[in-house]
Design an enzyme around this catalytic site. Structure first.
Site, short mmCIF file in Angstrom:
data_model
loop_
_atom_site.label_atom_id
_atom_site.label_comp_id
_atom_site.label_asym_id
_atom_site.label_seq_id
_atom_site.Cartn_x
_atom_site.Cartn_y
_atom_site.Cartn_z
N LYS A 189 0.83 -1.22 0.00
CA LYS A 189 0.00 0.00 0.00
C LYS A 189 0.86 1.26 0.00
O LYS A 189 0.42 2.32 -0.46
CB LYS A 189 -0.97 -0.01 1.18
CG LYS A 189 -0.33 -0.20 2.56
CD LYS A 189 0.14 1.08 3.20
CE LYS A 189 0.97 0.82 4.43
NZ LYS A 189 1.43 2.04 5.10
N THR A 246 -3.22 5.44 4.42
CA THR A 246 -1.94 5.89 3.90
C THR A 246 -2.10 6.77 2.66
O THR A 246 -1.28 7.65 2.41
CB THR A 246 -1.05 4.68 3.56
OG1 THR A 246 -1.05 3.78 4.66
CG2 THR A 246 0.38 5.09 3.30
#
Length: 333
Positions: A189, A246
């Site tokens: 990610k 994120t």
């Protein structure tokens, strides 16, 4: 008997996890930086990585690794991927047999392509291994905001025994036995967050962000499943959850790198101005090697790799993205 915990690493996330664990078990944190140790012990603050945040009085720090490791019933690794092997090899001299080792690090070793738990198994054979991972931004947790995380180990009995060490109040810790899938979600990610940040730095809108995150999750899942992870893991906290946090938070280091790349800054200048490590930059070459090994298309990861390696700039990448051909969403070429 309460388990004694040793944590290696004095960065923002290591300090945060140590603070959470201190409510449940005696814990000592090791940091190589003498100023960080002095700041934690003298002022109950990590001035370098979490300035302005009061740490629990129960949290103690030292730069004597032997003291931390020798007495630990559980060892937690909170150091960046590039120093993970060296710190493990140093700790090996002091660690008692069978002590579980839990990684907090969302990265891959550049030279070998190994995950951090694979390094633990290589250097410390016979020790149960696990990861604590999920959508966890250190500063939010330290200011008392609710968060969910996942403790993942392959042994269901051990992971359930260790769950109460990390679960605390508004920091909710779930368990998962898909160690590979959970660990890979945390690694991959970061690369998608750099891509989303590049779009934000170029002034792209919410539609672009949603498209990148969704297609990015598809890339993460394809690689993760090919390597042996379970598909449902990537729809959970360690996959989609971590990706959302994120890619959207201003506290995200990897998104910050992408934003600055989108503004036209060179990667070396961005990294030089950062206090903390953006693991996505370090992991990109290894992820591309894995994509080639498993013969998978990962166009977003490829674009991030090219920009972070200085081969193309962010504006060029986004022009190419808009011109690229489209096919079946579920079965990309």
């Amino acid at each position: 008997m309460r388990l004694k915990v040793g944590l290696l690493g004095g960065g923002s996330w290591g300090t945060t996890v140590a603070s959470v664990v201190s409510r449940n078990a005696p814990i000592t944190l090791w940091a190589r930086d003498a100023e960080t140790v002095e700041s934690i012990n003298g002022a109950s603050e990590n001035r370098k990585y979490l300035p302005g945040i009061k740490l629990p009085a129960a949290l103690r720090a030292t730069n004597d690794m032997a003291e931390v490791v020798a007495g630990a019933d559980v060892l937690v690794m909170g150091v960046p991927s590039h120093s993970f092997r060296g710190v493990l090899e140093e700790a090996r001299n002091h660690l008692r047999p069978w002590v579980p080792v839990i990684s907090l690090t969302k990265g891959l070793e550049l030279a070998s392509g190994k995950r951090m738990t694979e390094l633990i198994e290589e250097i410390l054979p016979g020790h149960p291994v696990g990861v604590l991972t999920g959508p966890n931004l250190a500063r939010e947790i330290m200011t008392g905001q609710a968060a969910a995380s996942v403790l993942s180990m392959e042994d269901e009995i051990v992971v359930r025994a260790l769950q109460p060490v990390f679960h605390s109040g508004l920091f909710r810790v779930y368990t998962n036995t898909d160690l590979l899938g959970c660990e890979l979600g945390g690694v991959l990610k970061n690369i998608i967050a750099i891509a989303v940040g590049m779009g934000d730095g170029l002034g792209a809108g919410d539609n672009t962000r949603a498209g990148l995150m969704t297609r990015g999750l598809a890339e993460i899942t394809r690689l993760g499943v090919a390597m042996g992870g379970r598909p449902e893991t990537f729809a959970g906290l360690t996959g989609m959850g971590d990706l959302i946090a994120t890619c959207t938070s201003p506290l995200s280091r990897n998104r910050h790198v992408g934003v600055e790349l989108g503004k036209g800054r060179h990667i070396d200048d961005i990294i030089a101005g950062m206090n903390m490590v953006a693991e996505g930059v370090k992991s990109a070459p290894t992820v591309m090697a894995l994509a080639e090994k498993y013969d998978l298309a990962m166009p977003i990861a490829r674009d991030v790799f090219d920009v972070t390696q200085g081969k193309r700039d962010a504006r060029e990448v986004f022009r190419g993205l808009l011109k690229s051909s489209v096919g079946d969403e579920a079965h990309p070429g």
